[in-house]
Design a protein around this motif. Sequence first.
Motif, mmCIF file in Angstrom:
data_model
loop_
_atom_site.group_PDB
_atom_site.id
_atom_site.type_symbol
_atom_site.label_atom_id
_atom_site.label_comp_id
_atom_site.label_asym_id
_atom_site.label_seq_id
_atom_site.Cartn_x
_atom_site.Cartn_y
_atom_site.Cartn_z
ATOM 1 N N ILE A 88 38.043 53.992 46.409
ATOM 2 C CA ILE A 88 38.192 52.948 46.794
ATOM 3 C C ILE A 88 38.119 51.566 45.454
ATOM 4 C CG2 ILE A 88 37.311 50.339 47.949
ATOM 5 C CD1 ILE A 88 35.681 53.159 50.306
ATOM 6 N N GLU A 89 38.965 51.025 45.420
ATOM 7 C CA GLU A 89 38.653 50.161 44.233
ATOM 8 C C GLU A 89 38.339 48.102 44.659
ATOM 9 O OE1 GLU A 89 40.358 50.231 41.275
ATOM 10 O OE2 GLU A 89 40.838 52.541 41.564
ATOM 11 N N VAL A 90 37.706 47.709 44.353
ATOM 12 C CA VAL A 90 36.832 46.585 44.517
ATOM 13 C C VAL A 90 36.755 45.666 44.022
ATOM 14 C CG1 VAL A 90 34.435 46.115 45.520
ATOM 15 C CG2 VAL A 90 34.953 48.471 46.181
ATOM 16 N N LEU A 91 37.172 44.218 43.989
ATOM 17 C CA LEU A 91 37.050 43.084 43.610
ATOM 18 C C LEU A 91 36.090 42.548 44.325
ATOM 19 C CD1 LEU A 91 38.300 40.928 41.300
ATOM 20 C CD2 LEU A 91 38.850 40.667 43.648
ATOM 21 N N LEU A 92 35.115 42.003 43.248
ATOM 22 C CA LEU A 92 33.864 41.467 43.717
ATOM 23 C C LEU A 92 34.134 39.950 43.072
ATOM 24 C CD1 LEU A 92 31.292 43.613 41.902
ATOM 25 C CD2 LEU A 92 31.800 43.747 44.220
ATOM 26 N N VAL A 93 33.866 39.106 43.591
ATOM 27 C CA VAL A 93 33.830 38.055 44.056
ATOM 28 C C VAL A 93 32.052 37.166 43.948
ATOM 29 C CG1 VAL A 93 35.202 35.936 44.199
ATOM 30 C CG2 VAL A 93 36.040 37.810 44.543
ATOM 31 N N ASP A 94 31.665 36.420 42.892
ATOM 32 C CA ASP A 94 29.533 35.521 42.688
ATOM 33 C C ASP A 94 30.244 34.683 41.703
ATOM 34 O OD1 ASP A 94 27.074 34.749 42.859
ATOM 35 O OD2 ASP A 94 27.432 36.623 44.870
ATOM 36 N N ASP A 95 30.101 33.701 41.917
ATOM 37 C CA ASP A 95 29.594 32.922 40.660
ATOM 38 C C ASP A 95 27.830 33.055 40.388
ATOM 39 O OD1 ASP A 95 28.296 31.603 42.949
ATOM 40 O OD2 ASP A 95 27.818 29.646 41.801
ATOM 41 N N GLN A 96 27.065 34.122 40.955
ATOM 42 C CA GLN A 96 26.346 34.487 39.739
ATOM 43 C C GLN A 96 26.239 35.886 39.390
ATOM 44 O OE1 GLN A 96 22.755 34.469 42.226
ATOM 45 N NE2 GLN A 96 24.158 33.074 43.419
ATOM 46 N N ARG A 97 26.657 36.109 38.201
ATOM 47 C CA ARG A 97 26.673 36.794 36.911
ATOM 48 C C ARG A 97 25.138 38.088 37.595
ATOM 49 N NH1 ARG A 97 30.514 35.879 33.928
ATOM 50 N NH2 ARG A 97 31.350 33.916 33.325
ATOM 51 N N ILE B 254 45.855 42.835 40.507
ATOM 52 C CA ILE B 254 45.357 44.044 41.046
ATOM 53 C C ILE B 254 44.870 44.608 42.129
ATOM 54 C CG2 ILE B 254 43.997 43.902 39.271
ATOM 55 C CD1 ILE B 254 40.884 44.027 41.127
ATOM 56 N N GLN B 255 45.693 44.164 43.000
ATOM 57 C CA GLN B 255 45.970 44.663 44.467
ATOM 58 C C GLN B 255 44.183 45.452 44.550
ATOM 59 O OE1 GLN B 255 48.133 43.708 47.261
ATOM 60 N NE2 GLN B 255 48.542 41.889 45.293
#
Length: 131
Positions: free
Chosen positions: A10-19, A55-56
């Motif tokens: 499963i390809e996951v994109l993580l989106v968060d402003d906190q590194r 990257i879909q």
Amino acid sequence: MPCLTLAPPIEVLLVDDQRAILAGVTALIESGGPAMRVAARATCARQALDLACSIQPDVIVLDVDLGGEDGLALIPRIHAGCNARIVVFTGLATADIRARALRLGACDVISKAASGSELLAAIHAATNFPD
């Protein structure tokens, strides 16, 4: 002898402003073996949209507050260019946030206070979420 084939991760994109959150969730996902992998990470809305379209990924783990940007407002914009399922991952897991996220097209809302196994389970479940 039967031929065993492994499902692609499963390809996951993580989106968060906190590194620190990005690093922690990346480590969590990578500790789970080959079933899923972090394809990319974004820290702002523009970067998230660009990566989602290019990257879909299968699943996007999206924070509500992206350093003052409304992460939930990204959901319809992401869906316009990407078929990824969205799991909202937030410290603001109120009933109103949950209702808005689901209404906009997220398949689940997970609190940042939840266990790692709950987040992993939500990512797996998202891949079976109906169209």
